[in-house]
Write a protein that holds these residues in place. Structure first.
Motif, PDB file in Angstrom:
ATOM      1  N   UNK A 308      -2.884  -1.235  -1.578  1.00 17.09           N
ATOM      2  CA  UNK A 308      -2.083  -2.393  -1.163  1.00 17.09           C
ATOM      3  C   UNK A 308      -1.119  -2.872  -2.248  1.00 17.09           C
ATOM      4  N   UNK A 309      -1.471  -2.643  -3.501  1.00 17.50           N
ATOM      5  CA  UNK A 309      -0.593  -3.146  -4.577  1.00 17.50           C
ATOM      6  C   UNK A 309       0.325  -2.064  -5.146  1.00 17.50           C
ATOM      7  N   UNK A 310       0.128  -0.806  -4.719  1.00  9.18           N
ATOM      8  CA  UNK A 310       0.897   0.296  -5.304  1.00  9.18           C
ATOM      9  C   UNK A 310       2.404   0.122  -5.088  1.00  9.18           C
ATOM     10  N   UNK A 311       2.820  -0.270  -3.873  1.00 10.09           N
ATOM     11  CA  UNK A 311       4.248  -0.399  -3.595  1.00 10.09           C
ATOM     12  C   UNK A 311       4.876  -1.506  -4.424  1.00 10.09           C
ATOM     13  N   UNK A 312       4.138  -2.611  -4.589  1.00 13.16           N
ATOM     14  CA  UNK A 312       4.657  -3.719  -5.404  1.00 13.16           C
ATOM     15  C   UNK A 312       4.860  -3.261  -6.842  1.00 13.16           C
ATOM     16  N   UNK A 313       3.871  -2.536  -7.356  1.00 15.18           N
ATOM     17  CA  UNK A 313       3.982  -2.048  -8.731  1.00 15.18           C
ATOM     18  C   UNK A 313       5.125  -1.047  -8.875  1.00 15.18           C
ATOM     19  N   UNK A 314       5.384  -0.294  -7.817  1.00 10.36           N
ATOM     20  CA  UNK A 314       6.496   0.650  -7.884  1.00 10.36           C
ATOM     21  C   UNK A 314       7.828  -0.094  -8.017  1.00 10.36           C
ATOM     22  N   UNK A 315       7.961  -1.209  -7.311  1.00  6.12           N
ATOM     23  CA  UNK A 315       9.186  -2.012  -7.450  1.00  6.12           C
ATOM     24  C   UNK A 315       9.298  -2.581  -8.863  1.00  6.12           C
ATOM     25  N   UNK A 316       8.152  -3.007  -9.433  1.00  5.09           N
ATOM     26  CA  UNK A 316       8.160  -3.517 -10.810  1.00  5.09           C
ATOM     27  C   UNK A 316       8.616  -2.426 -11.760  1.00  5.09           C
TER      28      UNK A 316
END
Length: 578
Positions: A308-316
Protein backbone atom coordinates in the motif's frame (compact mmCIF):
# COMPACT_ATOMS: atom_id res chain seq x y z
CA UNK A 1 25.14 -13.06 30.09
CA UNK A 2 25.39 -11.26 33.45
CA UNK A 3 27.92 -8.87 31.87
CA UNK A 4 25.47 -8.00 29.11
CA UNK A 5 22.73 -7.14 31.60
CA UNK A 6 25.08 -4.85 33.52
CA UNK A 7 26.32 -3.15 30.34
CA UNK A 8 22.75 -2.62 29.07
CA UNK A 9 21.86 -0.69 32.23
CA UNK A 10 25.08 1.35 32.41
CA UNK A 11 25.07 1.98 28.66
CA UNK A 12 21.66 3.65 28.81
CA UNK A 13 22.65 5.88 31.73
CA UNK A 14 24.85 8.91 32.21
CA UNK A 15 27.72 6.47 32.89
CA UNK A 16 27.75 5.07 29.35
CA UNK A 17 31.29 6.40 28.85
CA UNK A 18 32.59 5.11 32.19
CA UNK A 19 35.91 3.27 32.13
CA UNK A 20 35.06 -0.35 32.90
CA UNK A 21 37.49 -3.18 33.66
CA UNK A 22 36.53 -6.85 33.41
CA UNK A 23 38.36 -9.63 35.25
CA UNK A 24 37.31 -13.22 34.46
CA UNK A 25 38.59 -15.47 37.26
CA UNK A 26 37.71 -18.83 35.61
CA UNK A 27 37.54 -20.24 39.14
CA UNK A 28 34.84 -22.80 38.37
CA UNK A 29 37.36 -24.66 36.25
CA UNK A 30 40.27 -23.93 38.60
CA UNK A 31 38.96 -23.73 42.18
CA UNK A 32 42.21 -24.86 43.84
CA UNK A 33 43.97 -22.54 46.32
CA UNK A 34 47.20 -22.35 44.29
CA UNK A 35 45.34 -20.96 41.29
CA UNK A 36 43.42 -18.40 43.41
CA UNK A 37 46.68 -17.33 45.07
CA UNK A 38 48.29 -16.86 41.66
CA UNK A 39 45.34 -14.70 40.58
CA UNK A 40 45.85 -12.56 43.68
CA UNK A 41 49.51 -12.05 42.69
CA UNK A 42 48.41 -10.97 39.19
CA UNK A 43 45.81 -8.52 40.51
CA UNK A 44 48.23 -7.19 43.12
CA UNK A 45 50.76 -6.36 40.40
CA UNK A 46 48.16 -5.15 37.91
CA UNK A 47 46.41 -2.67 40.19
CA UNK A 48 49.19 -1.58 42.55
CA UNK A 49 49.48 1.91 40.99
CA UNK A 50 45.84 2.30 40.00
CA UNK A 51 43.62 4.99 41.50
CA UNK A 52 40.81 3.78 43.69
CA UNK A 53 37.73 2.45 41.89
CA UNK A 54 34.33 4.11 42.33
CA UNK A 55 32.54 0.77 42.39
CA UNK A 56 33.19 -2.96 42.05
CA UNK A 57 30.58 -5.36 40.64
CA UNK A 58 31.25 -9.06 41.13
CA UNK A 59 29.38 -12.19 40.06
CA UNK A 60 29.33 -15.71 41.57
CA UNK A 61 30.47 -17.01 44.94
CA UNK A 62 34.13 -17.41 43.93
CA UNK A 63 34.45 -13.69 43.14
CA UNK A 64 32.66 -12.67 46.34
CA UNK A 65 34.79 -15.00 48.47
CA UNK A 66 37.93 -13.53 46.90
CA UNK A 67 36.89 -9.90 47.47
CA UNK A 68 36.10 -10.61 51.14
CA UNK A 69 39.30 -12.59 51.71
CA UNK A 70 42.46 -11.15 53.22
CA UNK A 71 44.11 -10.90 49.77
CA UNK A 72 41.02 -9.28 48.22
CA UNK A 73 40.79 -6.66 50.96
CA UNK A 74 44.49 -5.90 50.53
CA UNK A 75 44.30 -5.46 46.75
CA UNK A 76 40.88 -3.74 46.53
CA UNK A 77 40.28 -1.28 49.35
CA UNK A 78 37.37 -2.06 51.71
CA UNK A 79 36.33 1.58 51.25
CA UNK A 80 35.22 0.81 47.66
CA UNK A 81 31.50 -0.13 47.57
CA UNK A 82 30.72 -3.57 46.11
CA UNK A 83 27.54 -4.82 44.39
CA UNK A 84 27.41 -8.59 43.91
CA UNK A 85 25.09 -10.90 41.96
CA UNK A 86 24.92 -14.56 40.98
CA UNK A 87 25.54 -15.67 44.58
CA UNK A 88 23.90 -18.98 45.42
CA UNK A 89 23.77 -18.34 49.17
CA UNK A 90 24.62 -15.57 51.62
CA UNK A 91 27.50 -15.72 54.11
CA UNK A 92 27.35 -13.24 57.01
CA UNK A 93 31.15 -13.02 56.94
CA UNK A 94 31.01 -11.24 53.57
CA UNK A 95 29.56 -8.09 55.07
CA UNK A 96 31.54 -8.52 58.29
CA UNK A 97 34.78 -8.37 56.29
CA UNK A 98 33.59 -5.82 53.73
CA UNK A 99 30.78 -3.66 55.21
CA UNK A 100 30.26 -1.60 52.03
CA UNK A 101 28.71 -4.53 50.20
CA UNK A 102 25.21 -5.34 48.96
CA UNK A 103 23.75 -7.30 46.10
CA UNK A 104 21.51 -9.98 44.69
CA UNK A 105 21.21 -13.57 45.89
CA UNK A 106 20.52 -15.93 43.00
CA UNK A 107 17.26 -17.77 43.64
CA UNK A 108 15.77 -20.74 41.82
CA UNK A 109 12.23 -22.13 41.92
CA UNK A 110 12.46 -25.88 41.31
CA UNK A 111 9.12 -26.70 42.99
CA UNK A 112 7.18 -24.48 40.56
CA UNK A 113 8.86 -26.27 37.66
CA UNK A 114 8.03 -29.66 39.21
CA UNK A 115 4.36 -28.62 39.64
CA UNK A 116 4.30 -27.77 35.95
CA UNK A 117 5.95 -31.10 35.03
CA UNK A 118 3.25 -33.05 36.88
CA UNK A 119 0.54 -30.98 35.18
CA UNK A 120 1.97 -31.39 31.66
CA UNK A 121 3.00 -35.04 32.18
CA UNK A 122 0.40 -36.55 34.57
CA UNK A 123 1.79 -40.08 34.08
CA UNK A 124 5.14 -39.14 35.61
CA UNK A 125 6.18 -41.55 38.37
CA UNK A 126 9.94 -40.91 38.54
CA UNK A 127 12.04 -37.75 38.60
CA UNK A 128 15.71 -38.13 37.65
CA UNK A 129 17.69 -35.14 38.95
CA UNK A 130 21.01 -34.69 37.10
CA UNK A 131 23.66 -32.81 39.05
CA UNK A 132 27.31 -33.07 40.04
CA UNK A 133 28.79 -33.27 43.50
CA UNK A 134 31.92 -31.27 42.74
CA UNK A 135 31.03 -27.57 42.57
CA UNK A 136 29.79 -25.09 45.16
CA UNK A 137 26.89 -23.89 43.01
CA UNK A 138 25.69 -27.43 42.33
CA UNK A 139 25.80 -28.34 46.03
CA UNK A 140 23.77 -25.27 47.05
CA UNK A 141 21.14 -25.62 44.31
CA UNK A 142 20.82 -29.36 44.98
CA UNK A 143 20.20 -28.71 48.67
CA UNK A 144 17.52 -26.16 47.81
CA UNK A 145 15.90 -28.58 45.33
CA UNK A 146 15.88 -31.39 47.93
CA UNK A 147 14.09 -29.15 50.41
CA UNK A 148 11.47 -28.06 47.87
CA UNK A 149 11.00 -31.59 46.48
CA UNK A 150 10.52 -33.23 49.91
CA UNK A 151 6.68 -32.88 49.91
CA UNK A 152 6.52 -34.85 46.64
CA UNK A 153 8.50 -37.89 47.83
CA UNK A 154 5.40 -39.84 48.93
CA UNK A 155 3.93 -39.88 45.41
CA UNK A 156 7.03 -39.50 43.24
CA UNK A 157 10.26 -41.50 43.09
CA UNK A 158 13.03 -38.86 43.11
CA UNK A 159 16.55 -40.00 42.28
CA UNK A 160 19.63 -37.75 42.38
CA UNK A 161 22.47 -38.63 39.99
CA UNK A 162 25.92 -37.87 41.40
CA UNK A 163 29.53 -39.07 41.25
CA UNK A 164 29.28 -40.15 37.63
CA UNK A 165 31.33 -39.65 34.52
CA UNK A 166 29.60 -38.18 31.48
CA UNK A 167 29.34 -41.62 29.87
CA UNK A 168 27.85 -43.15 33.03
CA UNK A 169 25.34 -40.32 33.23
CA UNK A 170 24.39 -40.82 29.55
CA UNK A 171 23.94 -44.55 30.08
CA UNK A 172 21.59 -43.91 33.02
CA UNK A 173 19.59 -41.37 31.01
CA UNK A 174 19.36 -43.75 28.03
CA UNK A 175 17.84 -46.51 30.17
CA UNK A 176 15.12 -44.38 31.79
CA UNK A 177 11.51 -45.59 31.58
CA UNK A 178 8.74 -43.71 29.79
CA UNK A 179 7.21 -42.55 33.08
CA UNK A 180 10.39 -40.59 33.91
CA UNK A 181 11.13 -36.89 33.55
CA UNK A 182 14.70 -35.54 33.77
CA UNK A 183 15.41 -32.45 35.90
CA UNK A 184 18.79 -30.88 35.04
CA UNK A 185 20.30 -28.74 37.78
CA UNK A 186 24.02 -28.36 37.09
CA UNK A 187 26.59 -30.82 35.78
CA UNK A 188 29.81 -28.82 35.48
CA UNK A 189 32.42 -31.37 36.57
CA UNK A 190 32.13 -35.16 36.34
CA UNK A 191 33.39 -37.89 38.65
CA UNK A 192 36.71 -38.03 36.79
CA UNK A 193 37.24 -34.32 37.47
CA UNK A 194 36.68 -33.31 33.84
CA UNK A 195 35.26 -29.83 33.27
CA UNK A 196 31.87 -29.95 31.48
CA UNK A 197 30.50 -26.73 29.98
CA UNK A 198 26.82 -25.84 30.25
CA UNK A 199 26.30 -26.55 26.55
CA UNK A 200 28.19 -29.85 26.71
CA UNK A 201 26.14 -31.06 29.68
CA UNK A 202 22.72 -30.40 28.11
CA UNK A 203 23.87 -31.75 24.75
CA UNK A 204 25.12 -34.96 26.41
CA UNK A 205 21.68 -35.47 27.95
CA UNK A 206 19.52 -34.32 25.04
CA UNK A 207 21.22 -36.53 22.46
CA UNK A 208 20.40 -39.75 24.37
CA UNK A 209 17.18 -38.87 26.25
CA UNK A 210 13.83 -40.16 25.00
CA UNK A 211 11.92 -38.42 27.80
CA UNK A 212 11.36 -34.69 28.53
CA UNK A 213 14.14 -32.66 30.16
CA UNK A 214 13.37 -29.62 32.35
CA UNK A 215 15.58 -27.18 34.26
CA UNK A 216 15.65 -23.94 36.28
CA UNK A 217 18.31 -22.18 34.14
CA UNK A 218 17.58 -20.12 31.04
CA UNK A 219 21.00 -20.82 29.51
CA UNK A 220 19.91 -24.42 28.77
CA UNK A 221 16.87 -23.25 26.75
CA UNK A 222 17.18 -23.91 23.03
CA UNK A 223 19.69 -26.73 23.58
CA UNK A 224 17.35 -29.59 24.53
CA UNK A 225 15.22 -28.74 27.58
CA UNK A 226 11.44 -28.32 27.30
CA UNK A 227 11.57 -25.34 29.66
CA UNK A 228 10.47 -24.49 33.20
CA UNK A 229 10.42 -21.60 35.66
CA UNK A 230 13.81 -20.29 34.58
CA UNK A 231 16.37 -18.03 36.23
CA UNK A 232 17.76 -15.55 33.68
CA UNK A 233 21.37 -14.48 34.26
CA UNK A 234 21.12 -11.39 32.05
CA UNK A 235 18.22 -10.05 34.09
CA UNK A 236 20.19 -10.61 37.30
CA UNK A 237 22.93 -8.52 35.71
CA UNK A 238 20.38 -5.78 35.00
CA UNK A 239 19.24 -5.80 38.63
CA UNK A 240 22.87 -5.54 39.78
CA UNK A 241 23.38 -2.72 37.26
CA UNK A 242 20.40 -0.83 38.72
CA UNK A 243 21.88 -1.20 42.21
CA UNK A 244 25.23 0.01 40.85
CA UNK A 245 23.59 3.16 39.40
CA UNK A 246 21.98 3.94 42.74
CA UNK A 247 25.36 3.66 44.49
CA UNK A 248 27.10 5.80 41.85
CA UNK A 249 24.35 8.40 42.18
CA UNK A 250 25.04 8.79 45.91
CA UNK A 251 22.89 6.26 47.77
CA UNK A 252 24.64 4.55 50.65
CA UNK A 253 25.29 0.83 50.36
CA UNK A 254 23.71 0.32 53.79
CA UNK A 255 20.47 1.76 52.34
CA UNK A 256 20.25 -1.02 49.74
CA UNK A 257 19.06 -4.35 51.20
CA UNK A 258 20.43 -7.67 49.98
CA UNK A 259 17.71 -9.08 47.69
CA UNK A 260 16.76 -12.43 46.23
CA UNK A 261 16.50 -12.24 42.43
CA UNK A 262 12.95 -11.93 41.16
CA UNK A 263 13.63 -12.42 37.44
CA UNK A 264 12.02 -15.81 36.77
CA UNK A 265 9.80 -16.54 33.78
CA UNK A 266 8.06 -19.63 32.50
CA UNK A 267 9.96 -20.21 29.26
CA UNK A 268 9.65 -23.05 26.72
CA UNK A 269 11.16 -24.35 23.47
CA UNK A 270 8.53 -24.89 20.76
CA UNK A 271 10.58 -27.63 19.11
CA UNK A 272 10.59 -29.66 22.35
CA UNK A 273 6.89 -28.92 22.92
CA UNK A 274 6.07 -30.42 19.53
CA UNK A 275 8.34 -33.40 20.20
CA UNK A 276 6.45 -34.27 23.40
CA UNK A 277 2.97 -33.13 22.20
CA UNK A 278 2.63 -30.24 24.67
CA UNK A 279 -0.16 -27.79 23.81
CA UNK A 280 0.49 -24.07 24.08
CA UNK A 281 -2.90 -23.72 25.80
CA UNK A 282 -1.67 -25.91 28.68
CA UNK A 283 1.18 -23.51 29.55
CA UNK A 284 0.91 -20.87 32.33
CA UNK A 285 -0.32 -17.43 31.28
CA UNK A 286 2.46 -15.13 30.11
CA UNK A 287 4.79 -17.98 29.15
CA UNK A 288 7.61 -17.12 26.74
CA UNK A 289 8.07 -19.52 23.80
CA UNK A 290 11.16 -19.60 21.59
CA UNK A 291 11.57 -21.21 18.13
CA UNK A 292 7.85 -20.86 17.36
CA UNK A 293 6.87 -20.23 13.74
CA UNK A 294 4.67 -17.17 13.25
CA UNK A 295 1.18 -17.49 11.79
CA UNK A 296 0.58 -16.53 8.16
CA UNK A 297 -0.79 -13.07 9.03
CA UNK A 298 1.84 -12.40 11.71
CA UNK A 299 4.63 -13.26 9.31
CA UNK A 300 3.40 -11.33 6.26
CA UNK A 301 1.62 -8.33 7.76
CA UNK A 302 4.60 -6.08 7.12
CA UNK A 303 4.83 -7.11 3.48
CA UNK A 304 1.11 -6.51 2.94
CA UNK A 305 1.53 -2.97 4.26
CA UNK A 306 4.47 -2.45 1.91
CA UNK A 307 2.11 -2.98 -1.05
CA UNK A 308 0.00 0.00 0.00
CA UNK A 309 2.86 2.42 0.63
CA UNK A 310 5.11 1.39 -2.28
CA UNK A 311 3.54 3.77 -4.82
CA UNK A 312 3.76 6.72 -2.43
CA UNK A 313 7.42 5.99 -1.80
CA UNK A 314 8.02 5.76 -5.53
CA UNK A 315 6.69 9.31 -5.94
CA UNK A 316 8.98 10.44 -3.10
CA UNK A 317 11.89 8.81 -4.91
CA UNK A 318 11.13 10.59 -8.17
CA UNK A 319 10.81 13.90 -6.34
CA UNK A 320 14.17 13.32 -4.65
CA UNK A 321 15.86 12.57 -7.97
CA UNK A 322 14.50 15.74 -9.58
CA UNK A 323 15.62 17.98 -6.72
CA UNK A 324 19.19 19.23 -6.20
CA UNK A 325 19.82 21.04 -9.51
CA UNK A 326 22.30 23.81 -9.20
CA UNK A 327 22.53 26.78 -11.55
CA UNK A 328 25.88 28.50 -11.52
CA UNK A 329 25.78 32.05 -12.81
CA UNK A 330 29.28 33.38 -12.47
CA UNK A 331 31.80 33.85 -15.26
CA UNK A 332 31.32 32.29 -18.67
CA UNK A 333 33.97 29.64 -18.01
CA UNK A 334 32.40 28.75 -14.66
CA UNK A 335 29.04 28.51 -16.38
CA UNK A 336 30.45 26.10 -18.97
CA UNK A 337 31.97 23.95 -16.23
CA UNK A 338 28.69 24.00 -14.34
CA UNK A 339 26.80 23.11 -17.51
CA UNK A 340 29.06 20.14 -18.12
CA UNK A 341 28.60 18.94 -14.56
CA UNK A 342 24.85 19.44 -14.77
CA UNK A 343 24.65 17.47 -18.01
CA UNK A 344 26.71 14.65 -16.50
CA UNK A 345 24.54 14.65 -13.37
CA UNK A 346 21.40 14.63 -15.52
CA UNK A 347 22.63 11.58 -17.43
CA UNK A 348 23.62 9.79 -14.22
CA UNK A 349 20.30 10.57 -12.57
CA UNK A 350 18.38 9.49 -15.65
CA UNK A 351 20.25 6.20 -15.70
CA UNK A 352 19.71 5.82 -11.99
CA UNK A 353 16.00 6.61 -12.34
CA UNK A 354 15.65 3.96 -15.04
CA UNK A 355 17.54 1.48 -12.89
CA UNK A 356 15.47 2.26 -9.77
CA UNK A 357 12.22 2.06 -11.73
CA UNK A 358 13.23 -1.42 -12.91
CA UNK A 359 14.33 -2.47 -9.41
CA UNK A 360 11.04 -1.26 -7.87
CA UNK A 361 8.86 -2.71 -10.62
CA UNK A 362 10.27 -6.24 -10.24
CA UNK A 363 9.28 -6.84 -6.57
CA UNK A 364 6.06 -4.84 -6.97
CA UNK A 365 4.98 -7.07 -9.85
CA UNK A 366 5.74 -10.10 -7.70
CA UNK A 367 3.78 -8.74 -4.72
CA UNK A 368 0.74 -7.67 -6.77
CA UNK A 369 0.72 -10.80 -8.94
CA UNK A 370 0.96 -13.37 -6.20
CA UNK A 371 -1.42 -11.38 -3.94
CA UNK A 372 -4.01 -11.46 -6.71
CA UNK A 373 -3.60 -15.23 -7.12
CA UNK A 374 -4.08 -15.76 -3.37
CA UNK A 375 -7.09 -13.40 -3.37
CA UNK A 376 -8.89 -15.38 -6.12
CA UNK A 377 -8.63 -18.53 -3.93
CA UNK A 378 -8.81 -22.11 -5.09
CA UNK A 379 -5.14 -22.71 -4.29
CA UNK A 380 -3.79 -25.54 -2.20
CA UNK A 381 -2.30 -24.72 1.20
CA UNK A 382 1.16 -25.60 -0.15
CA UNK A 383 0.81 -23.15 -3.07
CA UNK A 384 -0.63 -20.50 -0.74
CA UNK A 385 2.36 -20.82 1.55
CA UNK A 386 4.82 -20.76 -1.38
CA UNK A 387 3.21 -17.66 -2.92
CA UNK A 388 3.18 -15.96 0.48
CA UNK A 389 6.89 -16.71 0.82
CA UNK A 390 7.51 -15.12 -2.59
CA UNK A 391 5.49 -12.05 -1.51
CA UNK A 392 7.66 -11.86 1.63
CA UNK A 393 10.90 -12.07 -0.38
CA UNK A 394 9.66 -9.42 -2.83
CA UNK A 395 8.68 -7.19 0.08
CA UNK A 396 12.10 -7.61 1.70
CA UNK A 397 13.78 -6.73 -1.61
CA UNK A 398 11.59 -3.63 -1.88
CA UNK A 399 12.39 -2.59 1.70
CA UNK A 400 16.12 -2.85 1.02
CA UNK A 401 15.76 -0.54 -2.00
CA UNK A 402 13.69 1.93 0.01
CA UNK A 403 16.20 1.84 2.91
CA UNK A 404 19.00 2.73 0.48
CA UNK A 405 16.99 5.63 -0.92
CA UNK A 406 16.08 6.97 2.53
CA UNK A 407 19.68 6.66 3.76
CA UNK A 408 21.11 8.52 0.77
CA UNK A 409 18.42 11.18 1.25
CA UNK A 410 19.41 11.63 4.92
CA UNK A 411 23.09 11.76 3.99
CA UNK A 412 22.37 14.41 1.32
CA UNK A 413 20.49 16.49 3.92
CA UNK A 414 23.08 15.92 6.70
CA UNK A 415 20.29 14.46 8.84
CA UNK A 416 21.63 10.95 9.42
CA UNK A 417 22.09 10.51 13.20
CA UNK A 418 24.47 7.97 14.72
CA UNK A 419 23.53 5.95 17.81
CA UNK A 420 26.77 5.00 19.53
CA UNK A 421 26.84 2.42 22.31
CA UNK A 422 29.11 -0.32 23.59
CA UNK A 423 28.70 -3.63 21.72
CA UNK A 424 30.60 -6.86 21.18
CA UNK A 425 32.22 -6.90 17.72
CA UNK A 426 32.76 -10.68 17.74
CA UNK A 427 29.07 -11.30 18.44
CA UNK A 428 28.10 -8.96 15.60
CA UNK A 429 30.43 -10.77 13.18
CA UNK A 430 29.07 -14.15 14.31
CA UNK A 431 25.56 -12.90 13.43
CA UNK A 432 26.74 -11.78 9.97
CA UNK A 433 28.50 -15.11 9.43
CA UNK A 434 25.30 -17.02 10.26
CA UNK A 435 23.23 -14.69 8.05
CA UNK A 436 25.41 -15.01 4.94
CA UNK A 437 26.78 -18.55 5.26
CA UNK A 438 23.64 -20.21 3.89
CA UNK A 439 23.55 -17.82 0.91
CA UNK A 440 27.18 -18.61 0.09
CA UNK A 441 26.59 -22.35 0.42
CA UNK A 442 23.60 -22.18 -1.95
CA UNK A 443 25.71 -20.74 -4.79
CA UNK A 444 26.77 -23.05 -7.60
CA UNK A 445 29.51 -23.91 -6.95
CA UNK A 446 29.37 -23.12 -3.19
CA UNK A 447 31.59 -20.27 -1.99
CA UNK A 448 33.49 -20.68 1.29
CA UNK A 449 32.77 -17.90 3.83
CA UNK A 450 35.62 -17.38 6.33
CA UNK A 451 35.44 -15.28 9.54
CA UNK A 452 38.65 -14.03 11.18
CA UNK A 453 38.51 -12.34 14.61
CA UNK A 454 41.26 -10.06 15.83
CA UNK A 455 40.41 -10.23 19.55
CA UNK A 456 38.81 -12.69 21.93
CA UNK A 457 35.17 -12.16 22.92
CA UNK A 458 35.86 -10.44 26.25
CA UNK A 459 38.20 -7.87 24.64
CA UNK A 460 36.16 -7.14 21.51
CA UNK A 461 33.88 -4.40 22.86
CA UNK A 462 33.70 -1.25 20.72
CA UNK A 463 31.90 2.02 21.35
CA UNK A 464 30.32 2.96 18.01
CA UNK A 465 27.08 2.58 15.99
CA UNK A 466 26.64 -1.20 15.64
CA UNK A 467 23.68 -0.88 13.23
CA UNK A 468 25.65 1.24 10.75
CA UNK A 469 28.72 -1.03 10.90
CA UNK A 470 26.44 -3.99 10.17
CA UNK A 471 24.99 -2.03 7.23
CA UNK A 472 28.50 -1.43 5.80
CA UNK A 473 29.35 -5.13 6.11
CA UNK A 474 26.01 -6.12 4.53
CA UNK A 475 26.76 -3.92 1.50
CA UNK A 476 30.35 -5.14 1.00
CA UNK A 477 29.71 -8.84 1.71
CA UNK A 478 26.58 -8.66 -0.47
CA UNK A 479 28.71 -7.37 -3.36
CA UNK A 480 31.29 -10.10 -2.74
CA UNK A 481 28.49 -12.67 -2.91
CA UNK A 482 27.30 -11.28 -6.26
CA UNK A 483 30.69 -10.96 -7.94
CA UNK A 484 32.45 -14.09 -6.64
CA UNK A 485 31.75 -17.24 -8.63
CA UNK A 486 34.32 -19.59 -7.12
CA UNK A 487 36.81 -19.66 -4.29
CA UNK A 488 36.13 -17.89 -1.01
CA UNK A 489 35.16 -14.68 0.77
CA UNK A 490 36.97 -13.80 4.00
CA UNK A 491 35.94 -11.06 6.42
CA UNK A 492 37.13 -9.95 9.84
CA UNK A 493 39.25 -7.28 11.52
CA UNK A 494 42.55 -6.38 13.10
CA UNK A 495 43.37 -3.79 15.77
CA UNK A 496 46.05 -1.19 16.32
CA UNK A 497 46.28 1.46 19.03
CA UNK A 498 43.85 3.90 17.40
CA UNK A 499 41.73 2.00 14.89
CA UNK A 500 39.86 -1.23 14.39
CA UNK A 501 40.33 -2.10 10.71
CA UNK A 502 37.63 -4.31 9.18
CA UNK A 503 38.03 -6.02 5.82
CA UNK A 504 36.21 -8.17 3.25
CA UNK A 505 38.45 -10.13 0.82
CA UNK A 506 37.01 -12.07 -2.13
CA UNK A 507 38.30 -14.10 -5.07
CA UNK A 508 35.79 -12.56 -7.46
CA UNK A 509 35.97 -10.93 -10.88
CA UNK A 510 37.95 -7.89 -9.66
CA UNK A 511 37.66 -4.24 -10.68
CA UNK A 512 39.38 -2.78 -13.78
CA UNK A 513 41.79 0.02 -12.88
CA UNK A 514 40.03 2.50 -15.14
CA UNK A 515 36.82 2.01 -13.12
CA UNK A 516 38.31 2.72 -9.67
CA UNK A 517 36.84 6.23 -9.61
CA UNK A 518 33.33 4.84 -10.05
CA UNK A 519 33.31 2.57 -6.99
CA UNK A 520 32.23 5.15 -4.43
CA UNK A 521 30.46 7.49 -6.84
CA UNK A 522 26.84 8.31 -6.13
CA UNK A 523 24.40 6.99 -8.76
CA UNK A 524 27.32 5.08 -10.38
CA UNK A 525 28.27 1.45 -10.99
CA UNK A 526 31.33 0.02 -12.72
CA UNK A 527 29.30 -0.45 -15.88
CA UNK A 528 25.67 -0.54 -16.87
CA UNK A 529 25.94 -4.18 -17.88
CA UNK A 530 26.76 -5.07 -14.29
CA UNK A 531 23.64 -3.29 -13.17
CA UNK A 532 21.41 -5.48 -15.27
CA UNK A 533 23.34 -8.73 -14.81
CA UNK A 534 23.89 -8.51 -11.05
CA UNK A 535 20.98 -6.24 -10.01
CA UNK A 536 21.22 -3.45 -7.43
CA UNK A 537 20.71 0.30 -7.20
CA UNK A 538 24.36 1.33 -7.27
CA UNK A 539 23.98 3.15 -3.96
CA UNK A 540 25.51 0.59 -1.60
CA UNK A 541 29.18 1.58 -1.78
CA UNK A 542 28.37 5.30 -1.81
CA UNK A 543 26.30 4.86 1.36
CA UNK A 544 29.04 2.73 2.93
CA UNK A 545 31.69 5.40 2.25
CA UNK A 546 29.49 8.11 3.78
CA UNK A 547 28.74 5.97 6.84
CA UNK A 548 32.42 5.17 7.42
CA UNK A 549 33.30 8.87 7.26
CA UNK A 550 30.44 9.75 9.64
CA UNK A 551 31.85 7.16 12.06
CA UNK A 552 35.21 8.97 11.92
CA UNK A 553 36.99 6.42 9.72
CA UNK A 554 38.07 5.85 6.15
CA UNK A 555 37.51 3.22 3.47
CA UNK A 556 39.76 1.93 0.69
CA UNK A 557 40.14 -1.10 -1.57
CA UNK A 558 42.68 -3.15 -3.52
CA UNK A 559 41.71 -5.12 -6.59
CA UNK A 560 43.07 -7.13 -9.49
CA UNK A 561 40.96 -8.35 -12.40
CA UNK A 562 40.23 -12.12 -12.26
CA UNK A 563 42.07 -12.35 -8.91
CA UNK A 564 39.79 -10.60 -6.45
CA UNK A 565 39.10 -7.50 -4.38
CA UNK A 566 39.71 -6.50 -0.76
CA UNK A 567 37.81 -3.65 0.89
CA UNK A 568 39.18 -2.14 4.12
CA UNK A 569 37.42 0.30 6.41
CA UNK A 570 38.79 1.64 9.69
CA UNK A 571 36.76 2.81 12.68
CA UNK A 572 38.25 4.68 15.68
CA UNK A 573 38.89 2.10 18.39
CA UNK A 574 36.76 3.69 21.11
CA UNK A 575 36.32 0.62 23.27
CA UNK A 576 35.16 -0.60 26.63
CA UNK A 577 38.39 -1.70 28.39
CA UNK A 578 38.47 -5.35 29.48
Amino acid sequence: MINQGILDVLGSSSYSNAEIYFEYMDAKRHPDKEYIDSLADVYRQKYKNYDEFDLIICADNYAIDFLTSEAGLEIFSPDVPVVFCGANDYDLMWRANRPLMTGIIEHIEPAKTLDLILELHPDTRRLLVVRDNNSHTSLITTEQAKIEFQPYEDTLQIEYLEDMTVLQMQETVTNTSDDTVIFLLLFSRDKAGNEVTMTESINAIAEVSSVPVYSVWEFYLGHGIVGGKLTIAENEGKLAGEYALRVLNGEGVDELPILESQYHDFMFDWDQMERFSISENSLPDGSIIINKDLSFFEEYQKEILVVFIALILQFILIAFLLVNRQVLKNTESELLVAKGKAEEADILKSRFLANISHELRTPLNGILGFSEMIQFGGLSEEKCTRYASLIKKSGEQLLLIIDDILDISKIEANQLVLHNEAFNVNHMLDDLDSLFKIQFELKEPPIELILVKGLDDMASFLYSDEHRIRQIFNNIIGNALKFTHEGSVEFGYSVNDEYMEFYVRDTGIGIPEDKYDCIFGRFRQVNDASTRKYKGTGLGMSISKSLVELLGGNIRFESEVDVGTTFYFSIPFVHVPV
